[in-house]
Write an enzyme that holds these catalytic residues in place. Structure first.
Site, PDB file in Angstrom:
ATOM      1  N   ARG A  92       6.643 -21.918 -10.261  1.00 54.85           N
ATOM      2  CA  ARG A  92       7.195 -20.940 -11.216  1.00 54.85           C
ATOM      3  C   ARG A  92       7.661 -19.677 -10.499  1.00 54.85           C
ATOM      4  O   ARG A  92       8.678 -19.080 -10.861  1.00 54.85           O
ATOM      5  CB  ARG A  92       6.141 -20.578 -12.279  1.00 54.85           C
ATOM      6  CG  ARG A  92       5.921 -21.685 -13.279  1.00 54.85           C
ATOM      7  CD  ARG A  92       4.597 -21.539 -13.989  1.00 54.85           C
ATOM      8  NE  ARG A  92       4.552 -20.410 -14.893  1.00 54.85           N
ATOM      9  CZ  ARG A  92       3.426 -19.863 -15.326  1.00 54.85           C
ATOM     10  NH1 ARG A  92       2.257 -20.326 -14.920  1.00 54.85           N
ATOM     11  NH2 ARG A  92       3.466 -18.853 -16.160  1.00 54.85           N
TER      12      ARG A  92
ATOM     13  N   LYS B 230       4.002  -9.377 -18.975  1.00 55.00           N
ATOM     14  CA  LYS B 230       4.983  -9.184 -20.052  1.00 55.00           C
ATOM     15  C   LYS B 230       4.334  -9.371 -21.432  1.00 55.00           C
ATOM     16  O   LYS B 230       4.496  -8.541 -22.309  1.00 55.00           O
ATOM     17  CB  LYS B 230       6.154 -10.177 -19.902  1.00 55.00           C
ATOM     18  CG  LYS B 230       6.887 -10.070 -18.572  1.00 55.00           C
ATOM     19  CD  LYS B 230       8.048 -11.043 -18.488  1.00 55.00           C
ATOM     20  CE  LYS B 230       7.652 -12.503 -18.541  1.00 55.00           C
ATOM     21  NZ  LYS B 230       6.830 -12.975 -17.409  1.00 55.00           N
TER      22      LYS B 230
ATOM     23  N   ARG C 229      -6.260 -16.773 -15.885  1.00 53.72           N
ATOM     24  CA  ARG C 229      -5.920 -16.572 -17.311  1.00 53.72           C
ATOM     25  C   ARG C 229      -6.496 -17.699 -18.180  1.00 53.72           C
ATOM     26  O   ARG C 229      -6.496 -18.865 -17.792  1.00 53.72           O
ATOM     27  CB  ARG C 229      -4.398 -16.542 -17.487  1.00 53.72           C
ATOM     28  CG  ARG C 229      -4.004 -16.515 -18.973  1.00 53.72           C
ATOM     29  CD  ARG C 229      -2.573 -16.122 -19.186  1.00 53.72           C
ATOM     30  NE  ARG C 229      -1.641 -17.076 -18.610  1.00 53.72           N
ATOM     31  CZ  ARG C 229      -0.330 -16.890 -18.617  1.00 53.72           C
ATOM     32  NH1 ARG C 229       0.193 -15.807 -19.149  1.00 53.72           N
ATOM     33  NH2 ARG C 229       0.474 -17.775 -18.067  1.00 53.72           N
TER      34      ARG C 229
ATOM     35  N   ARG D 288      -3.887 -22.800 -19.322  1.00 54.76           N
ATOM     36  CA  ARG D 288      -2.571 -23.390 -19.562  1.00 54.76           C
ATOM     37  C   ARG D 288      -2.281 -24.396 -18.460  1.00 54.76           C
ATOM     38  O   ARG D 288      -2.633 -24.160 -17.313  1.00 54.76           O
ATOM     39  CB  ARG D 288      -1.506 -22.275 -19.538  1.00 54.76           C
ATOM     40  CG  ARG D 288      -1.001 -21.905 -20.909  1.00 54.76           C
ATOM     41  CD  ARG D 288      -0.191 -20.640 -20.913  1.00 54.76           C
ATOM     42  NE  ARG D 288       1.022 -20.661 -20.096  1.00 54.76           N
ATOM     43  CZ  ARG D 288       1.933 -19.687 -20.087  1.00 54.76           C
ATOM     44  NH1 ARG D 288       1.760 -18.632 -20.859  1.00 54.76           N
ATOM     45  NH2 ARG D 288       3.002 -19.758 -19.320  1.00 54.76           N
TER      46      ARG D 288
ATOM     47  N   ARG E 174      16.306 -15.480 -18.827  1.00 58.49           N
ATOM     48  CA  ARG E 174      15.659 -15.857 -17.574  1.00 58.49           C
ATOM     49  C   ARG E 174      16.670 -16.363 -16.551  1.00 58.49           C
ATOM     50  O   ARG E 174      16.282 -16.701 -15.430  1.00 58.49           O
ATOM     51  CB  ARG E 174      14.703 -16.995 -17.865  1.00 58.49           C
ATOM     52  CG  ARG E 174      13.254 -16.623 -17.741  1.00 58.49           C
ATOM     53  CD  ARG E 174      12.498 -17.888 -18.070  1.00 58.49           C
ATOM     54  NE  ARG E 174      11.185 -17.862 -17.589  1.00 58.49           N
ATOM     55  CZ  ARG E 174      10.134 -17.491 -18.322  1.00 58.49           C
ATOM     56  NH1 ARG E 174      10.291 -17.059 -19.533  1.00 58.49           N
ATOM     57  NH2 ARG E 174       8.942 -17.551 -17.809  1.00 58.49           N
TER      58      ARG E 174
HETATM   59  P1  AP5 Z   1       0.403 -12.031 -19.163  1.00 55.14           P
HETATM   60  O1  AP5 Z   1       0.578 -10.775 -19.940  1.00 55.14           O
HETATM   61  O2  AP5 Z   1       0.042 -13.261 -19.911  1.00 55.14           O
HETATM   62  O3  AP5 Z   1       1.675 -12.261 -18.230  1.00 55.14           O
HETATM   63  P2  AP5 Z   1       3.127 -12.760 -18.587  1.00 55.14           P
HETATM   64  O4  AP5 Z   1       4.073 -11.972 -17.751  1.00 55.14           O
HETATM   65  O5  AP5 Z   1       3.364 -12.766 -20.062  1.00 55.14           O
HETATM   66  O6  AP5 Z   1       3.017 -14.230 -18.003  1.00 55.14           O
HETATM   67  P3  AP5 Z   1       3.445 -15.657 -18.541  1.00 55.14           P
HETATM   68  O7  AP5 Z   1       2.805 -16.655 -17.623  1.00 55.14           O
HETATM   69  O8  AP5 Z   1       3.119 -15.831 -19.991  1.00 55.14           O
HETATM   70  O9  AP5 Z   1       4.941 -15.613 -18.316  1.00 55.14           O
HETATM   71  P4  AP5 Z   1       5.881 -16.717 -18.013  1.00 55.14           P
HETATM   72  O10 AP5 Z   1       7.114 -15.954 -17.976  1.00 55.14           O
HETATM   73  O11 AP5 Z   1       5.637 -17.583 -16.855  1.00 55.14           O
HETATM   74  O12 AP5 Z   1       5.567 -17.750 -19.195  1.00 55.14           O
HETATM   75  P5  AP5 Z   1       6.333 -18.071 -20.545  1.00 55.14           P
HETATM   76  O13 AP5 Z   1       5.308 -18.401 -21.535  1.00 55.14           O
HETATM   77  O14 AP5 Z   1       7.349 -17.042 -20.842  1.00 55.14           O
HETATM   78  O15 AP5 Z   1      -0.697 -11.754 -18.030  1.00 55.14           O
HETATM   79  C1  AP5 Z   1      -1.142 -12.790 -17.163  1.00 55.14           C
HETATM   80  C2  AP5 Z   1      -2.661 -12.678 -16.926  1.00 55.14           C
HETATM   81  O16 AP5 Z   1      -2.947 -11.480 -16.195  1.00 55.14           O
HETATM   82  C3  AP5 Z   1      -3.499 -12.583 -18.215  1.00 55.14           C
HETATM   83  O17 AP5 Z   1      -4.691 -13.259 -18.007  1.00 55.14           O
HETATM   84  C4  AP5 Z   1      -3.734 -11.068 -18.394  1.00 55.14           C
HETATM   85  O18 AP5 Z   1      -4.961 -10.811 -19.058  1.00 55.14           O
HETATM   86  C5  AP5 Z   1      -3.764 -10.576 -16.945  1.00 55.14           C
HETATM   87  N1  AP5 Z   1      -3.178  -9.254 -16.773  1.00 55.14           N
HETATM   88  C6  AP5 Z   1      -2.049  -8.755 -17.349  1.00 55.14           C
HETATM   89  N2  AP5 Z   1      -1.785  -7.513 -16.905  1.00 55.14           N
HETATM   90  C7  AP5 Z   1      -2.777  -7.224 -16.004  1.00 55.14           C
HETATM   91  C8  AP5 Z   1      -3.072  -6.087 -15.177  1.00 55.14           C
HETATM   92  N3  AP5 Z   1      -2.279  -4.998 -15.176  1.00 55.14           N
HETATM   93  N4  AP5 Z   1      -4.159  -6.146 -14.378  1.00 55.14           N
HETATM   94  C9  AP5 Z   1      -4.956  -7.242 -14.356  1.00 55.14           C
HETATM   95  N5  AP5 Z   1      -4.740  -8.343 -15.119  1.00 55.14           N
HETATM   96  C10 AP5 Z   1      -3.655  -8.333 -15.917  1.00 55.14           C
HETATM   97  O19 AP5 Z   1       7.122 -19.368 -20.111  1.00 55.14           O
HETATM   98  C11 AP5 Z   1       6.473 -20.594 -19.857  1.00 55.14           C
HETATM   99  C12 AP5 Z   1       7.500 -21.672 -19.572  1.00 55.14           C
HETATM  100  O20 AP5 Z   1       8.357 -21.842 -20.722  1.00 55.14           O
HETATM  101  C13 AP5 Z   1       8.467 -21.405 -18.417  1.00 55.14           C
HETATM  102  O21 AP5 Z   1       7.933 -21.777 -17.180  1.00 55.14           O
HETATM  103  C14 AP5 Z   1       9.661 -22.275 -18.832  1.00 55.14           C
HETATM  104  O22 AP5 Z   1       9.440 -23.627 -18.556  1.00 55.14           O
HETATM  105  C15 AP5 Z   1       9.696 -22.099 -20.343  1.00 55.14           C
HETATM  106  N6  AP5 Z   1      10.563 -20.987 -20.786  1.00 55.14           N
HETATM  107  C16 AP5 Z   1      10.175 -19.872 -21.485  1.00 55.14           C
HETATM  108  N7  AP5 Z   1      11.225 -19.053 -21.682  1.00 55.14           N
HETATM  109  C17 AP5 Z   1      12.298 -19.645 -21.103  1.00 55.14           C
HETATM  110  C18 AP5 Z   1      13.667 -19.280 -20.956  1.00 55.14           C
HETATM  111  N8  AP5 Z   1      14.156 -18.133 -21.456  1.00 55.14           N
HETATM  112  N9  AP5 Z   1      14.483 -20.128 -20.260  1.00 55.14           N
HETATM  113  C19 AP5 Z   1      14.036 -21.299 -19.778  1.00 55.14           C
HETATM  114  N10 AP5 Z   1      12.748 -21.696 -19.861  1.00 55.14           N
HETATM  115  C20 AP5 Z   1      11.880 -20.898 -20.531  1.00 55.14           C
END
Ligand code: AP5
Ligand code: ZN
Length: 210
Positions: free
Chosen positions: A167, A13, A123, A156, A88
């Protein structure tokens, strides 16, 4: 255009949000980034969110809904925005509807759990500017250093295998029902996110332009 990017943790994402942001010139809003910034600055919000995030649990709805509401009031959202990581849960989606926010498209990036494990455990993120890398798929030019600002790249806390598993479980239980929620509105577009970044980008941009 107001977009939502849906998908499991590590589905890509954040990676795709960056491309859409550059293409459409609209801000990408990541609740995860906002929360991490609050933790870094040791604010009251950060203190409260930290234990949930480190354990791979969701931060309570009320907190994230308020964060998002405040963020959407800023001027840069007037011409559209991309939501990365919000909503979410079904109550978060309902809250967004109640705010009167019109969503044009919901792009769901689909990736298998096994691939997610590899992506997240490899990552690395810049501790200064937040830029994201992958040891194998997107290495920085100089190991351990960010290409953009020269800061240190680190793992992270929630990217350790046990927390990734947690997760993923949380995603399947609490976030996946949103697919049905948005399918019912006719706004859901499913994008295959299994292949490399460029392939997923092409499909994502096609979905945006559809
Ligand atoms: P990346 O693009 O970073 O993936 P992402 O989907 O953004 O993953 P996140 O881990 O950031 O999402 P998340 O939803 O768990 O975390 P968030 O920060 O929102 O890609 C991942 C890796 O793969 C990278 O290394 C990239 O280079 C690689 N990659 C990407 N595409 C690729 C491809 N096609 N091929 C190969 N490699 C690839 O949330 C963190 C925490 O915050 C949550 O756990 C929760 O506690 C809290 N939180 C955030 N939002 C909320 C909410 N709305 N409600 C409640 N809690 C929340
Ligand atoms: Zn950096």
């Amino acid at each position: 255009m107001n977009l939502i990017l849906l998908g499991a943790p590590g589905a890509g994402k954040g990676t795709q949000a960056e491309v859409i942001c550059d293409t459409l010139k609209i801000p990408a809003i990541s609740t995860g980034n906002i929360l991490r910034e609050a933790i870094k600055n040791e604010t009251a919000l950060g203190m409260e969110a930290k234990s949930y995030m480190d354990g791979g649990k969701l931060v309570p709805d009320e907190i994230v809904i308020n964060i998002l509401k405040e963020r959407l009031e800023k001027d840069d959202c007037k011409n559209g925005f991309i939501l990365d990581g919000f909503p979410r849960t079904v109550p978060q989606a309902e809250a967004l509807d109640k705010m009167g926010v019109n969503i044009d498209r919901v792009i769901d990036i689909e990736v298998e759990d096994e691939k997610i494990m590899k992506r997240l455990s490899g990552r690395r993120v810049c501790e200064d500017c937040g830029a994201s890398y992958h040891l194998e798929y997107k290495p920085s030019k100089s190991e351990g250093k960010c290409d953009k600002c020269g800061g240190n790249t680190v793992q992270r806390k929630d990217d350790h295998p046990d927390t990734i598993k947690e997760r993923l479980q949380v995603y399947h239980q609490q976030t996946e029902p949103l697919k049905d929620y948005y399918y019912a509105t006719g706004k859901l577009i499913v994008v295959e996110g299994q292949e490399d970044v460029a392939d997923t980008t092409a499909l994502t941009l096609k979905a945006v332009e559809a």
